[in-house]
Design a protein around this motif. Structure first.
Motif, PDB file in Angstrom:
ATOM      1  N   LEU A  29     -13.447 -18.052   3.752  1.00  0.00           N
ATOM      2  CA  LEU A  29     -13.001 -19.448   3.659  1.00  0.00           C
ATOM      3  C   LEU A  29     -11.693 -19.558   2.881  1.00  0.00           C
ATOM      4  O   LEU A  29     -11.657 -19.259   1.683  1.00  0.00           O
ATOM      5  CB  LEU A  29     -14.065 -20.303   2.956  1.00  0.00           C
ATOM      6  N   PRO A  30     -10.629 -20.002   3.524  1.00  0.00           N
ATOM      7  CA  PRO A  30      -9.376 -20.216   2.779  1.00  0.00           C
ATOM      8  C   PRO A  30      -9.449 -21.499   1.961  1.00  0.00           C
ATOM      9  O   PRO A  30     -10.106 -22.461   2.353  1.00  0.00           O
ATOM     10  CB  PRO A  30      -8.327 -20.328   3.901  1.00  0.00           C
ATOM     11  N   ILE A  31      -8.775 -21.515   0.831  1.00  0.00           N
ATOM     12  CA  ILE A  31      -8.696 -22.724   0.017  1.00  0.00           C
ATOM     13  C   ILE A  31      -7.746 -23.699   0.712  1.00  0.00           C
ATOM     14  O   ILE A  31      -6.629 -23.324   1.068  1.00  0.00           O
ATOM     15  CB  ILE A  31      -8.189 -22.412  -1.400  1.00  0.00           C
ATOM     16  N   PRO A  32      -8.139 -24.937   0.908  1.00  0.00           N
ATOM     17  CA  PRO A  32      -7.259 -25.888   1.601  1.00  0.00           C
ATOM     18  C   PRO A  32      -6.114 -26.344   0.710  1.00  0.00           C
ATOM     19  O   PRO A  32      -6.164 -26.178  -0.514  1.00  0.00           O
ATOM     20  CB  PRO A  32      -8.203 -27.069   1.899  1.00  0.00           C
ATOM     21  N   PRO A  33      -5.080 -26.924   1.286  1.00  0.00           N
ATOM     22  CA  PRO A  33      -4.044 -27.552   0.458  1.00  0.00           C
ATOM     23  C   PRO A  33      -4.662 -28.681  -0.356  1.00  0.00           C
ATOM     24  O   PRO A  33      -5.649 -29.288   0.065  1.00  0.00           O
ATOM     25  CB  PRO A  33      -3.036 -28.090   1.481  1.00  0.00           C
ATOM     26  N   LYS A  34      -4.075 -28.930  -1.520  1.00  0.00           N
ATOM     27  CA  LYS A  34      -4.579 -30.039  -2.328  1.00  0.00           C
ATOM     28  C   LYS A  34      -4.342 -31.335  -1.559  1.00  0.00           C
ATOM     29  O   LYS A  34      -3.208 -31.668  -1.244  1.00  0.00           O
ATOM     30  CB  LYS A  34      -3.858 -30.081  -3.677  1.00  0.00           C
ATOM     31  N   PRO A  35      -5.421 -32.070  -1.248  1.00  0.00           N
ATOM     32  CA  PRO A  35      -5.238 -33.272  -0.418  1.00  0.00           C
ATOM     33  C   PRO A  35      -4.542 -34.381  -1.176  1.00  0.00           C
ATOM     34  O   PRO A  35      -4.730 -34.541  -2.385  1.00  0.00           O
ATOM     35  CB  PRO A  35      -6.677 -33.671  -0.059  1.00  0.00           C
ATOM     36  N   PHE A  36      -3.708 -35.105  -0.434  1.00  0.00           N
ATOM     37  CA  PHE A  36      -3.126 -36.321  -0.996  1.00  0.00           C
ATOM     38  C   PHE A  36      -4.186 -37.394  -0.848  1.00  0.00           C
ATOM     39  O   PHE A  36      -4.395 -37.948   0.222  1.00  0.00           O
ATOM     40  CB  PHE A  36      -1.859 -36.720  -0.234  1.00  0.00           C
ATOM     41  N   LEU A  37      -4.902 -37.636  -1.929  1.00  0.00           N
ATOM     42  CA  LEU A  37      -6.087 -38.468  -1.842  1.00  0.00           C
ATOM     43  C   LEU A  37      -5.720 -39.927  -1.662  1.00  0.00           C
ATOM     44  O   LEU A  37      -4.785 -40.435  -2.268  1.00  0.00           O
ATOM     45  CB  LEU A  37      -6.953 -38.282  -3.085  1.00  0.00           C
ATOM     46  N   PHE A  38      -6.491 -40.589  -0.833  1.00  0.00           N
ATOM     47  CA  PHE A  38      -6.172 -41.936  -0.384  1.00  0.00           C
ATOM     48  C   PHE A  38      -7.161 -42.931  -0.972  1.00  0.00           C
ATOM     49  O   PHE A  38      -8.358 -42.732  -0.951  1.00  0.00           O
ATOM     50  CB  PHE A  38      -6.251 -41.980   1.138  1.00  0.00           C
ATOM     51  N   SER A  39      -6.648 -44.010  -1.537  1.00  0.00           N
ATOM     52  CA  SER A  39      -7.494 -45.100  -2.021  1.00  0.00           C
ATOM     53  C   SER A  39      -6.846 -46.410  -1.615  1.00  0.00           C
ATOM     54  O   SER A  39      -5.829 -46.795  -2.182  1.00  0.00           O
ATOM     55  CB  SER A  39      -7.647 -45.037  -3.542  1.00  0.00           C
ATOM     56  N   PRO A  40      -7.390 -47.093  -0.591  1.00  0.00           N
ATOM     57  CA  PRO A  40      -6.757 -48.317  -0.095  1.00  0.00           C
ATOM     58  C   PRO A  40      -6.724 -49.388  -1.159  1.00  0.00           C
ATOM     59  O   PRO A  40      -7.550 -49.439  -2.056  1.00  0.00           O
ATOM     60  CB  PRO A  40      -7.664 -48.739   1.071  1.00  0.00           C
ATOM     61  N   ALA A  41      -5.731 -50.263  -1.066  1.00  0.00           N
ATOM     62  CA  ALA A  41      -5.612 -51.369  -2.009  1.00  0.00           C
ATOM     63  C   ALA A  41      -6.858 -52.238  -1.950  1.00  0.00           C
ATOM     64  O   ALA A  41      -7.523 -52.317  -0.924  1.00  0.00           O
ATOM     65  CB  ALA A  41      -4.369 -52.200  -1.666  1.00  0.00           C
ATOM     66  N   ARG A  42      -7.166 -52.906  -3.047  1.00  0.00           N
ATOM     67  CA  ARG A  42      -8.391 -53.687  -3.100  1.00  0.00           C
ATOM     68  C   ARG A  42      -8.380 -54.828  -2.086  1.00  0.00           C
ATOM     69  O   ARG A  42      -9.411 -55.239  -1.593  1.00  0.00           O
ATOM     70  CB  ARG A  42      -8.612 -54.235  -4.502  1.00  0.00           C
ATOM     71  N   SER A  43      -7.180 -55.310  -1.756  1.00  0.00           N
ATOM     72  CA  SER A  43      -7.108 -56.366  -0.746  1.00  0.00           C
ATOM     73  C   SER A  43      -7.585 -55.842   0.589  1.00  0.00           C
ATOM     74  O   SER A  43      -8.265 -56.525   1.344  1.00  0.00           O
ATOM     75  CB  SER A  43      -5.679 -56.901  -0.627  1.00  0.00           C
TER      76      SER A  43
END
Length: 381
Positions: A357-371
């Motif tokens: 298992l290769p280590i994946p790239p560090k994900p650009f984690l997504f958190s949508p705006a509260r609206s």
């Protein structure tokens, strides 16, 4: 001459009275028509798309499960005596069929009158047959009274067992059980995406919608937001965001990242497995955005250092399985859909060797705006 004048006066009176009578009749007719139209509009509003649902049920009669009367549903649930849970759609009640089989009866809220979620559920789940997909045994549709009858799952939802400090259980499941549950869910999703004649994208994968039987075998449930498409279709046309905040793939909000497809389920699956590993929710409405995405960053950094610091790792096998679950989940939450593996590849990685298992790239984690979070379509089981 006097007689002729009197005749003319009488004729005028008769004509005047007739005209007045006709006017009154026309006015009454208009009032009746207005009242009728208002009543018709009221009943159309109350009935929603009932005729459309009936047409759908007739067209799919050979595929649809058994139809029950509402009186039958009341009998099997003992007038809805034993409530198992509550959600935005309504409630779930424990019941027993005439042959003694235990069932879970999902009663849909009368306020949801358009029947879309009902049709989604029946249309999608009636096409499935898999050990990791919950079985729909029957349904009821009598105007606004709607219910879905499922096989009973003794251990309820996965949500009860994976979060630290959950007062409803005696503690978290062991790592072997968690690992097997992750594999079972992956098999269920792989079946939905590739095993059916029609590809089914669930759009609401989360711990609450994973049910566990008495042996902790996981089953995907709640297909109210599901989309059906042919296997040749790689992208899905959508006009609204659907899913539950914290599990929605970023491309559902930002189409510039890539089209919406079955890879959206892969993202949700990855978030859920991270929650299983960490024993905490990925998103919490009571914290700020930095804290919301803290754990995935933390686990990625500790994965590189080989210092997971997770509780309950009793053996080397537990450590290996936990590490595989983390690596796979981090691959699944990659921001671009094209960087995520399909569920068949997820299964290969979970069941294969850790060394491969290769280590994946560090994900650009997504958190949508509260609206966005507030405006998105959510489904609660």
């Amino acid at each position: 001459m006097t007689s002729l004048a009197g005749g003319r006066s009488s004729l005028k009176l008769v004509l005047g009275a007739s005209a007045a009578g006709i006017g009154i009749l026309i006015l009454l007719a208009l009032c009746i028509m207005i009242k009728f139209n208002k009543s018709l509009m009221f009943w159309k509003k109350q009935m929603g798309n009932h005729p459309n649902v009936e047409v759908f049920l007739r067209n799919h009669e050979s595929l649809a499960p058994k139809r029950y009367r509402y009186s039958d549903v009341k009998k099997m649930t003992n007038s809805f005596k034993d409530k198992l849970g509550e959600g935005g759609y309504g409630g779930v009640y424990k019941g027993k069929m005439l042959d003694g089989q235990m069932v879970a009866v999902k009663v849909l809220s009368e306020t949801k009158g358009n029947g879309e979620e009902f049709i989604n559920e029946v249309a999608s789940i009636s096409k499935t047959s898999h050990v990791n997909i919950v079985t729909l045994l029957g349904f009821c549709y009598e105007g606004p009274k709607r219910a879905l009858i499922y096989e009973f799952m003794a251990n309820g939802s996965l949500e009860k067992f994976i979060y630290n400090g959950n007062p409803s259980t005696n503690g978290r499941l062991g790592w072997e059980t968690l690992y097997n549950i992750a594999i079972g869910i992956a098999r269920g999703l792989e079946y939905l995406h590739r095993g059916c004649n029609t590809r089914i994208v669930h759009f609401d994968i989360k711990p609450h919608n994973i049910l566990l039987n008495e042996d902790f075998c996981p089953k995907v449930s709640d297909f109210g937001l599901a989309k059906l498409c042919t296997k040749k279709e790689s992208m899905i046309s959508m006009f609204d965001a659907r899913g539950t905040p914290g599990y929605i793939a970023p491309e559902v909000f930002y189409r510039s990242l890539g089209g919406v497809s079955y890879k959206s389920d892969v993202y949700s699956y990855g978030v859920m497995v991270l929650e299983m590993v960490g024993g905490r929710k990925n998103i919490d409405v009571g914290v700020d955005r930095i804290s919301e995405i803290y754990f995935p960053h933390w686990i990625y950094n500790h994965l590189e250092l080989d210092e997971l610091g997770l509780q309950g790792l009793m053996s080397e096998e537990d450590r290996v399985n936990a590490r595989k679950m983390i690596i796979v989940s981090l691959w699944c939450i990659q921001t671009k859909p094209s960087d995520r593996p399909p569920m068949c590849r997820v299964l290969d990685m979970l069941e294969g060797s850790l060394q491969s298992l290769p280590i994946p790239p560090k994900p650009f984690l997504f958190s949508p705006a509260r609206s966005m979070k507030d405006s998105s379509t959510t489904s609660e089981l």
